[in-house]
Write an enzyme that holds these catalytic residues in place. Structure first.
Site, mmCIF file in Angstrom:
data_model
loop_
_atom_site.group_PDB
_atom_site.id
_atom_site.type_symbol
_atom_site.label_atom_id
_atom_site.label_comp_id
_atom_site.label_asym_id
_atom_site.label_seq_id
_atom_site.Cartn_x
_atom_site.Cartn_y
_atom_site.Cartn_z
ATOM 1 N N GLU A 171 0.824 -1.219 0.000
ATOM 2 C CA GLU A 171 0.000 0.000 0.000
ATOM 3 C C GLU A 171 0.855 1.265 0.000
ATOM 4 O OE1 GLU A 171 -3.093 -0.139 2.947
ATOM 5 O OE2 GLU A 171 -3.922 -1.978 2.109
ATOM 6 N N GLU A 372 -4.622 -9.012 0.554
ATOM 7 C CA GLU A 372 -5.327 -8.808 1.826
ATOM 8 C C GLU A 372 -6.807 -8.661 1.565
ATOM 9 O OE1 GLU A 372 -4.127 -5.503 4.351
ATOM 10 O OE2 GLU A 372 -2.017 -5.911 3.913
HETATM 11 C C1 BG6 Z 1 -4.252 -2.739 5.204
HETATM 12 C C2 BG6 Z 1 -2.838 -2.680 5.693
HETATM 13 O O1 BG6 Z 1 -4.598 -1.458 4.775
HETATM 14 O O2 BG6 Z 1 -5.287 -2.956 6.073
HETATM 15 C C3 BG6 Z 1 -2.633 -3.323 7.054
HETATM 16 O O3 BG6 Z 1 -1.941 -3.242 4.772
HETATM 17 C C4 BG6 Z 1 -3.809 -3.006 7.959
HETATM 18 O O4 BG6 Z 1 -1.403 -2.877 7.560
HETATM 19 C C5 BG6 Z 1 -5.076 -3.594 7.318
HETATM 20 O O5 BG6 Z 1 -3.645 -3.457 9.269
HETATM 21 C C6 BG6 Z 1 -6.370 -3.443 8.114
HETATM 22 O O6 BG6 Z 1 -6.667 -2.105 8.379
HETATM 23 P P1 BG6 Z 1 -6.697 -1.551 9.857
HETATM 24 O O7 BG6 Z 1 -6.520 -0.078 9.749
HETATM 25 O O8 BG6 Z 1 -8.008 -1.936 10.422
HETATM 26 O O9 BG6 Z 1 -5.556 -2.202 10.560
#
Ligand code: BG6
Length: 479
Positions: A171, A372
Site C-alpha cells: 500500500e 489482503e
Molecule cells: C491494510 C494494511 O490497509 O489494512 C494493514 O496493509 C492493515 O497494515 C489492514 O492493518 C487493516 O486495516 P486496519 O486499519 O483496520 O488495521
C-alpha cells in the site's frame, strides 16, 4: 436461500498476511532502529487504542515457531510478511546489514519452508527507518530512494534463493495520503506537493527495485517481483456525467496513480496536467520516467476490503484549501448498504469480481492475487463458546462471500492466483492497535498474548484441504 458448493480453482492458493511492524515487537532492535511506525507511536501513544502499539505487538519475533505451527494447523499454503527495513539494516547510509536481524529472518524463512508454507516477502510495509524520516523527510527524498535500493539488494542477496515472491511495497499510497494530504496522522502536516512526491518516489523506488532484482539475476529459478496495492474500487453515485467524472478523478488519484506505472510503465498524462495546474506536481526527470517505463512488475498483489462510492461535488471548493483530489468529488454513502460497523467499512463482496474484470480488461490480465481481505471485529471475546473458542461465523461468511465473487472472476478469465486473508493472528493496526481483531487465531492480551485458533482457523484448514466451501447460491438477486 439455497446453498451451493464452490470449488477453489486448480493451483489457487490460500494464505494469510501480516507485516513485520504489526507482529514482531521491538525485541532484537537496537537503539536508533526505529521505523516510521515506531516513531509515530512513540510521539502520540495516547492516540493508540488502549495505549497498545508496536512495542510487543504479538511478540512474533520470539514466538514465530509457535505461530508457524498454527499456520500449519490452519492450512495456510503461504504466508506474507515484511522485512522491517529499520531492523534489517544497521547503517542506513551504507546498507550494512544487522546480522542479528538477518539471522532472525533467515530462520523464519527456513521454518516456513520446512513446514510447507511458502514465504512471500514485502520490502516496506510502512517500516521506513525513522532516522530517514527525520533527517531527509522520508520518501520525499530521492536519496532515500537510493538507500532503499541498496537495502533491497541486500535482502535479495541473502534470501532470493529461498524466497520466490518479492513485493516492493505494501500500500505505497497510504502513509502520505493520511499524513500529508488528509493530515490525520503524525506529524499532522498538510502538504499536497510532498504527498505527491512520496507517491512518485515510491513509484520510482519500485522500478529501481525491479531493475536491481532482474539485473542481479535474483529472479532465476522462477522468482517474481511485484507490488501490493490497495485499489479503492470506486462506484459513481449514478450514471450521470458529473458523477461518472467524479469517480474517474478519484480513480486517477488513488488507483491509476500506482496501477498504471507499475503495470504499464506510464504515469497518466492527466495526472501531470492536474498537478501542474494546481502547483503541486512532484519533481521528476526524463531519465527517471525511462526507468519507470522499462521496469514494470511481474505480479500484482491487491488489498481489497471495501468499496468507495463518490458523487459530483455539491459544495463550492474553498479557494484557500490546499489542493486535494476531493476538489473533484464528495464521498457518497449508499443507503441500505451492509456495514462492518467496527471498522466503518461497507461490505460489498462483488468488488472482487469487478476488480478481477478490470485487471483482465485494462491491465493486460497480469498475474495477480488478493494480498489482503478480511474483517476486523471489536470485542470478539463475546463470541467464545464453552471451550473458549471464538465462534466467528461472520468471518467465515465474509471470506466465503468474497471468495465466490473472486472465483466467478477467475472463471471468466481473470488471472488471479491466490487469496490471502488479513490477518493470520490478531495484530496491531495503525492507531486502532488491537481494537478490531482480524485473525484466524486469537491473541489473548489478558493472558500473556497466548494464541488460540478461532472457528475460522479450523474452517480455513478444511477449505485448504477439501478445496471446496458451501455458501449461498450465486444465482440470486444480489443482496
Ligand atoms: C491494510 C494494511 O490497509 O489494512 C494493514 O496493509 C492493515 O497494515 C489492514 O492493518 C487493516 O486495516 P486496519 O486499519 O483496520 O488495521
Amino acid at each position: 436461500m439455497s446453498k451451493r458448493q464452490y470449488k477453489l480453482p486448480d493451483n489457487f492458493y490460500i494464505g494469510a498476511a501480516a507485516s513485520a511492524w504489526q507482529t514482531e515487537g521491538w525485541d532484537g532492535k537496537e537503539e536508533g532502529q526505529d521505523s516510521y511506525m515506531d516513531l509515530w507511536y512513540k510521539s502520540t501513544p495516547e492516540l493508540w487504542h488502549n495505549g497498545y502499539g508496536p512495542t510487543v505487538a504479538t511478540d512474533f519475533y520470539n514466538r514465530y515457531k509457535e505461530d508457524v505451527q498454527l499456520m500449519k494447523k490452519s492450512g495456510l499454503h503461504s504466508y506474507r510478511t515484511s522485512i522491517d527495513w529499520s531492523r534489517f539494516i544497521i547503517n542506513y547510509e551504507t546498507a550494512e546489514v544487522s546480522e542479528v536481524a538477518a539471522e532472525y529472518y533467515d530462520n523464519l524463512i527456513d521454518e516456513l519452508i520446512a513446514n510447507g508454507i511458502e514465504p512471500m516477502l514485502c520490502l516496506e510495509h510502512y517500516e521506513l527507518p525513522a532516522e530517514l524520516f527525520t533527517k531527509y523527510g522520508g520518501w520525499g527524498s530521492k536519496h532515500v530512494v537510493d538507500l532503499y535500493t541498496k537495502y533491497v539488494e541486500e535482502a535479495f542477496k541473502r534470501y532470493s534463493h529461498k524466497v520466490k515472491q518479492w513485493y516492493t511495497f505494501n500500500e505505497p499510497i497510504v502513509v502520505q495520503t493520511r499524513v500529508f494530504l488528509d493530515s490525520i496522522r503524525y506529524p499532522f502536516k498538510q502538504d499536497t506537493q510532498t504527498a505527491m512526491q512520496w507517491n512518485y518516489n515510491k513509484i520510482l523506488a519500485t522500478a529501481k527495485a525491479v531493475k536491481v532484482y532482474k539485473e542481479g539475476g535474483y529472479n532465476k529459478d522462477g522468482g517474481k517481483i511485484g507490488v501490493i496495492l490497495n485499489p479503492d474500487v470506486c462506484y459513481p453515485r449514478s450514471t450521470a456525467k458529473h458523477d461518472v467524472e467524479a469517480a474517474e478523478k478519484f480513480d486517477l488519484f488513488f488507483n491509476r496513480i500506482f496501477l498504471d506505472p507499475s503495470i504499464k510503465g506510464e504515469i497518466p498524462a492527466e495526472l501531470f496536467e492536474i498537478l501542474k495546474e494546481h502547483n503541486c506536481c512532484f519533481e521528476y526527470t526524463e531519465e527517471e520516467l525511462e526507468i519507470i517505463k522499462d521496469n514494470t512488475i511481474d505480479i500484482l498483489g491487491v488489498n481489497l476490503y471495501a468499496p468507495t462510492r463518490v458523487k459530483a461535488k455539491n459544495l463550492a471548493w474553498n479557494p484557500n484549501t490546499p489542493f486535494h483530489p476531493e476538489y473533484f468529488y464528495d464521498k457518497h454513502e449508499l443507503q441500505g448498504r451492509k456495514m462492518n460497523p467496527f471498522r466503518g467499512w461497507e461490505i460489498y463482496p462483488k468488488l472482487m469480481y469487478d476488480f478481477a474484470m478490470r485487471v483482465k480488461n485494462e491491465y493486460g490480465n497480469i498475474e495477480w492475487f488478493i494480498a489482503e481481505n478480511g474483517m476486523g471485529v471489536e470485542n470478539e471475546h463475546k463470541y467464545k463458546n464453552e471451550e473458549g473458542i471464538i465462534q466467528d461465523d461472520y468471518r467465515i461468511e465474509f471470506i466465503s462471500d468474497h471468495l465466490r465473487w473472486l472465483i466467478k472472476g477467475i472463471e471468466e478469465g481473470s488471472n488471479c492466483t491466490g487469496y490471502m486473508l488479513w490477518a493470520f493472528t490478531d495484530n496491531v493496526s495503525p492507531q486502532n492497535a488491537f481494537k478490531n481483531r482480524y485473525g484466524l487465531v486469537e491473541i489473548n492480551l489478558e493472558d500473556n498474548r497466548n494464541r488460540k485458533m478461532k472457528k475460522s482457523g479450523y474452517w480455513y484448514k478444511e477449505l485448504s484441504e477439501k478445496r471446496t466451501f458451501e455458501f449461498d447460491d450465486f444465482n440470486f438477486e444480489y443482496k
